[in-house]
Design an enzyme around this catalytic site. Structure first.
Site, PDB file in Angstrom:
ATOM      1  N   LYS A 172       0.924  -1.184  -0.218  1.00  0.00           N
ATOM      2  CA  LYS A 172      -0.220   0.097  -0.296  1.00  0.00           C
ATOM      3  C   LYS A 172       0.540   0.984   0.429  1.00  0.00           C
ATOM      4  CE  LYS A 172      -0.237  -0.118   4.798  1.00  0.00           C
ATOM      5  NZ  LYS A 172      -1.277  -0.943   5.958  1.00  0.00           N
ATOM      6  N   TYR A 206      13.641  32.171   5.668  1.00  0.00           N
ATOM      7  CA  TYR A 206      12.830  32.742   6.567  1.00  0.00           C
ATOM      8  C   TYR A 206      12.668  33.069   8.170  1.00  0.00           C
ATOM      9  CZ  TYR A 206      10.181  31.639   1.866  1.00  0.00           C
ATOM     10  OH  TYR A 206       9.774  31.751   0.572  1.00  0.00           O
TER      11      TYR A 206
HETATM   12  C1  LIG Z   1      -0.604  -1.883   6.672  1.00  0.00           C
HETATM   13  C2  LIG Z   1      -1.061  -3.028   6.862  1.00  0.00           C
HETATM   14  C3  LIG Z   1      -0.327  -4.367   7.632  1.00  0.00           C
HETATM   15  C4  LIG Z   1       1.610  -4.339   7.007  1.00  0.00           C
HETATM   16  O1  LIG Z   1       1.654  -3.819   9.107  1.00  0.00           O
HETATM   17  P1  LIG Z   1       3.426  -3.182   8.727  1.00  0.00           P
HETATM   18  O2  LIG Z   1       3.341  -3.432  10.123  1.00  0.00           O
HETATM   19  O3  LIG Z   1       3.918  -2.931   7.273  1.00  0.00           O
HETATM   20  O4  LIG Z   1       3.854  -5.232   8.790  1.00  0.00           O
HETATM   21  C5  LIG Z   1      -0.676  -5.147   7.573  1.00  0.00           C
HETATM   22  N1  LIG Z   1      -1.869  -5.376   8.025  1.00  0.00           N
HETATM   23  C6  LIG Z   1      -3.104  -4.404   7.741  1.00  0.00           C
HETATM   24  C7  LIG Z   1      -4.256  -4.899   7.872  1.00  0.00           C
HETATM   25  C8  LIG Z   1      -2.498  -3.024   7.444  1.00  0.00           C
HETATM   26  O5  LIG Z   1      -3.069  -2.081   7.155  1.00  0.00           O
END
Ligand SMILES: *Cc1c(COP(=O)(O)O)cnc(C)c1O
Length: 388
Positions: free
Chosen positions: A43, A274
């Site tokens: 993701k 700034y």
């Molecule tokens: C983002 C996510 C993961 C991955 O988690 P990590 O801590 O990056 O391994 C696994 N399951 C769900 C439902 C997530 O939203």
């Protein structure tokens, strides 16, 4: 028209070492029991690493399970030719039912209201139930096992249900109370999984990166709920929590670099940037770096962050601008225009990772990675370097 220049002539760019990503995947997988399957969590553009490139690399290594956050990410992967199972972990409006169905995507059922609306569209969408075992984010509440069982059976009929999953929210903690909480989450999920074992759902999973590191071998529940790990942050060589040790050899795969656009003397008593927030305490040499907060370099690093140049730390002075940052190079010899600096990664003997920057910012490596914006171009390299 695109002007071709070598990536080391860019303004602000990222080098992603695919060999290191591959190593991270293999080392993590080898740290688990032999028959554990990895669902690669890609993701948010693979936590900033480029989802298509990462998915292609993993698919070449035999990974066939992917997870993304939303339908746009999933469609992007399908358009790039990724053919494995793709689980969408969050909400997609039911108006996308046909797209979900046509592209063979798996949609998370986030609530009963949602499941009902999705089923009403008439498309037998592939889906998985989110089970809430204590995080209170999405899913049906595992405290009511009878009801959960009924929901699972109902939607196994009405939709194409292929799994259930829960999410562990403190699996990265070594606090005793948190460990008890996590075991309790796993226990609840297992009770439910057993009740619907007859459905033979192929995807029953509860572990994120941290869960896979700390809980999978300890649980007698392995056979039912521990066969798939959703691997996110550790694939990218970062830590779920700063205190977590990672298996030997896992390291960040990413180096963020930029270039010096100007070097100049600034006299004692002058101010920088700034708000005139930084007063120069001695006659200094100040350099301008062509990266700013619009690239994802947090303004909160003003006066406390640094960049790496020629194996030295150059402190950030004054406020970080939208596209530029000023650094003090008075004590660093031979800095000149066109020289590259490292914002994240390895430079000489120095290493500064997204996890380290997150510590300095009071956040987590995940957020540092996700904040690096799209205008920072990604380049892929294959050389194996020892980062840590
Ligand atoms: C983002 C996510 C993961 C991955 O988690 P990590 O801590 O990056 O391994 C696994 N399951 C769900 C439902 C997530 O939203």
């Amino acid at each position: 028209m695109e002007i071709y220049v070598s990536h080391i002539e860019k303004r602000s760019w990222i080098e992603i070492n695919l060999s290191q990503l591959r190593a991270n995947y293999i080392i993590y997988k080898n740290s688990l029991r032999r028959d554990v399957d990895i669902m690669a969590v890609i993701k948010a553009d693979a936590y900033g690493h480029g989802d298509v490139q990462v998915a292609r690399m993993l698919a070449d290594m035999g990974v066939g399970l992917f997870a993304v956050s939303n339908i746009d990410e999933a469609v992007g992967l399908r358009e790039a030719g990724i053919s494995g199972e793709i689980l969408i972990l969050g909400y997609s409006s039911p108006v996308y039912a046909q797209t979900l169905y046509d592209l063979n995507l798996t949609q998370t059922l986030v609530s009963e209201t949602y499941a009902e609306q999705l089923a009403k569209t008439g498309y037998r969408v592939k889906c998985q139930w989110a089970i809430d075992t204590g995080m209170n984010r999405i899913g049906i509440n595992a405290n009511n096992l009878n009801h959960c069982e009924q929901m699972i059976r109902t939607y196994a009929e009405r939709l194409d249900l292929n799994g259930i999953f829960t999410h562990l929210c403190v699996a990265d903690s070594s606090d005793e109370e948190d460990k008890i909480f996590t075991r309790n989450q796993i226990e609840k999920f297992k009770l439910l999984a057993d009740r619907v074992a007859d459905l033979k759902l192929p995807y029953v999973h509860c572990c994120n990166s941290a869960g896979g590191l700390s809980y999978i071998d300890n649980t007698e529940y392995y056979d039912t709920i521990g066969r798939i790990v959703r691997l996110g942050i550790v694939l990218y060589g970062l830590k779920p929590d700063y205190s977590n040790p990672l298996p030997q050899g896992i390291a960040p795969a990413l180096t963020w670099k930029s270039v010096i656009s100007m070097v100049k003397p600034v006299a004692k008593g002058e101010f920088i940037g700034y708000g005139r927030s930084f007063e120069v305490k001695r006659d200094s040499i100040i350099a301008t770096v062509a990266t700013g907060y619009a690239d994802g370099l947090s303004r909160l690093l003003a006066d406390k962050g640094f960049v790496m140049i020629n194996g030295h730390q150059a402190p950030i002075v004054g406020r970080i601008c939208m596209d530029q940052t000023l650094i003090d190079v008075t004590d660093i010899p031979n800095v000149c225009m066109g020289m590259s600096v490292t914002l994240l990664g390895k430079n000489g003997d120095l290493v500064y990772t997204a996890d380290d920057m997150a510590q300095d910012l009071g956040t987590i490596g995940y957020e540092v990675m996700c904040n690096i914006t799209k205008r920072v171009q990604r380049f892929y390299v294959n050389s194996y370097q020892d980062y840590l």
